[in-house]
Design an enzyme around this catalytic site. Structure first.
Site, PDB file in Angstrom:
ATOM      1  N   SER A 125      22.137 -41.401 -22.469  1.00  0.00           N
ATOM      2  CA  SER A 125      21.671 -41.673 -23.700  1.00  0.00           C
ATOM      3  C   SER A 125      20.406 -42.498 -23.982  1.00  0.00           C
ATOM      4  O   SER A 125      19.313 -42.045 -23.302  1.00  0.00           O
ATOM      5  CB  SER A 125      22.645 -42.015 -24.907  1.00  0.00           C
ATOM      6  N   GLU A 225      19.222 -33.514 -22.093  1.00  0.00           N
ATOM      7  CA  GLU A 225      20.316 -33.318 -22.845  1.00  0.00           C
ATOM      8  C   GLU A 225      19.979 -34.172 -24.386  1.00  0.00           C
ATOM      9  O   GLU A 225      19.246 -34.974 -24.420  1.00  0.00           O
ATOM     10  CB  GLU A 225      21.533 -33.746 -22.357  1.00  0.00           C
ATOM     11  N   HIS A 288      26.616 -35.415 -23.992  1.00  0.00           N
ATOM     12  CA  HIS A 288      27.425 -36.193 -24.879  1.00  0.00           C
ATOM     13  C   HIS A 288      28.541 -35.580 -25.334  1.00  0.00           C
ATOM     14  O   HIS A 288      29.341 -36.182 -26.110  1.00  0.00           O
ATOM     15  CB  HIS A 288      26.570 -36.291 -26.413  1.00  0.00           C
TER      16      HIS A 288
END
Length: 315
Positions: A125, A225, A288
């Protein structure tokens, strides 16, 4: 009575899942860092109390600064990360969670000389910013994988941590991402794509553009992502990468999860893939969502086709 039994089952499931993941990481000394958003005292206490885990968590690294969405001030977060990266007594530095803040401390990291000892560095992330720095500036093989606080999330597949533990313990010489679905004709006709990996969270990759730590994509397999991305924003961010010239010399692109994979999201990805003259693939094996298989930056990798397409990475 029924509600009580359901509550007990949820607690039991959470306890078993956490124990299982904790057991796979048993006796591994791990230094926990918080270069981005922090956590409350209960979260830190719950992590420390997982059976079998050997986590080094320094309380000084969680002294709140002026901005409540950061674990601590930029200075404290940088100092804690620097100390963890240069401490030769441990081999593993694992990010607590993502959120926001990693990019704020990169200017100070750029002033450092490379440590003598390379370590395992894990996170994802917002932590993408640090992966780009460590893999590009220091040449480290860092791991895009679950943050350590994800151990406390029952909705996460605890197999994510089992796979990470196998890498950390040296039990595997290669790791694989299965179920790559080709999104364009070039991908469908590809038998073999070789290249080292870079990428991560799309928002952070886009944030890097024009900075001192901008992503270097030439000759690489790019993986991307993100979470809760609305279709028009996804298209805009991908278009930015393309118009910035970052996709011109990419070997291939692998998209991970971008939320719930709504039809509109897949339409954007397929349309974008058709606009490129490189192989583009999609998988739900990282990101995620529930499954977040590890991906290793800067290691020799290949996309191969047998019965299906898969990504194979050296450890």
């Amino acid at each position: 009575m029924i509600l009580k039994n359901i509550s007990l089952l949820i607690i039991l499931f959470f306890s078993i899942s956490t124990f299982s993941a904790g057991h796979s990481l048993k006796n591994i000394s791990i230094t926990v860092v918080a270069p981005a958003t922090g956590a409350d005292n209960k979260t830190l206490s719950d992590l420390k109390n997982i059976n079998g885990l050997n986590l080094q968590i320094s309380s000084k690294c969680f002294a709140k600064g002026k901005l409540p969405f950061l674990a601590s001030s930029d200075e404290v977060r940088f100092n804690c990360l620097r100390d963890a990266l240069f401490d030769e007594s441990d081999n593993i530095v694992w990010s607590l969670r993502g959120g926001y803040g990693s990019a704020r401390i990169i200017p100070d990291l750029l002033k450092l000389s490379k440590p003598n000892k390379e370590k395992f560095f894990i996170g994802y992330s917002d932590i993408t910013a640090l992966h780009l720095f460590l893999s590009q500036e220091w040449g480290w093989k860092t791991i895009h994988g679950s943050n350590i606080a994800d151990l406390l999330k029952p909705e996460q597949d605890q197999g994510n941590f089992t796979k990470l533990a196998e890498i950390l313990k040296g039990k595997v010489k290669q790791v694989t991402i299965d179920n790559l679905v080709p999104l364009n004709d070039i991908a469908k006709s590809s038998d073999l794509v070789n290249g080292k990996l870079t990428g991560g969270n799309l928002t952070m990759v886009q944030t890097s553009i024009g900075t001192s730590w901008q992503i270097k994509t030439k000759g690489k397999i790019l993986f991307l992502e993100d979470v809760n991305v609305v279709p028009f924003r996804l298209d805009r961010e991908l278009l930015h990468l393309k118009q910035a010239g970052l996709l011109e010399d990419v070997k291939a692109i692998i998209f991970g999860s971008f939320g719930k994979d709504l039809d509109a999201t897949m339409l954007v990805l397929r349309n974008f893939a058709d606009s490129l003259d490189i192989p583009v693939f999609k998988t739900n094996r990282f990101g995620h969502e529930k499954i977040n298989d590890p991906i290793i930056y800067n290691t020799n990798s290949k996309i191969i086709k047998s019965k299906e397409f898969k990504l194979v990475m050296g450890v």
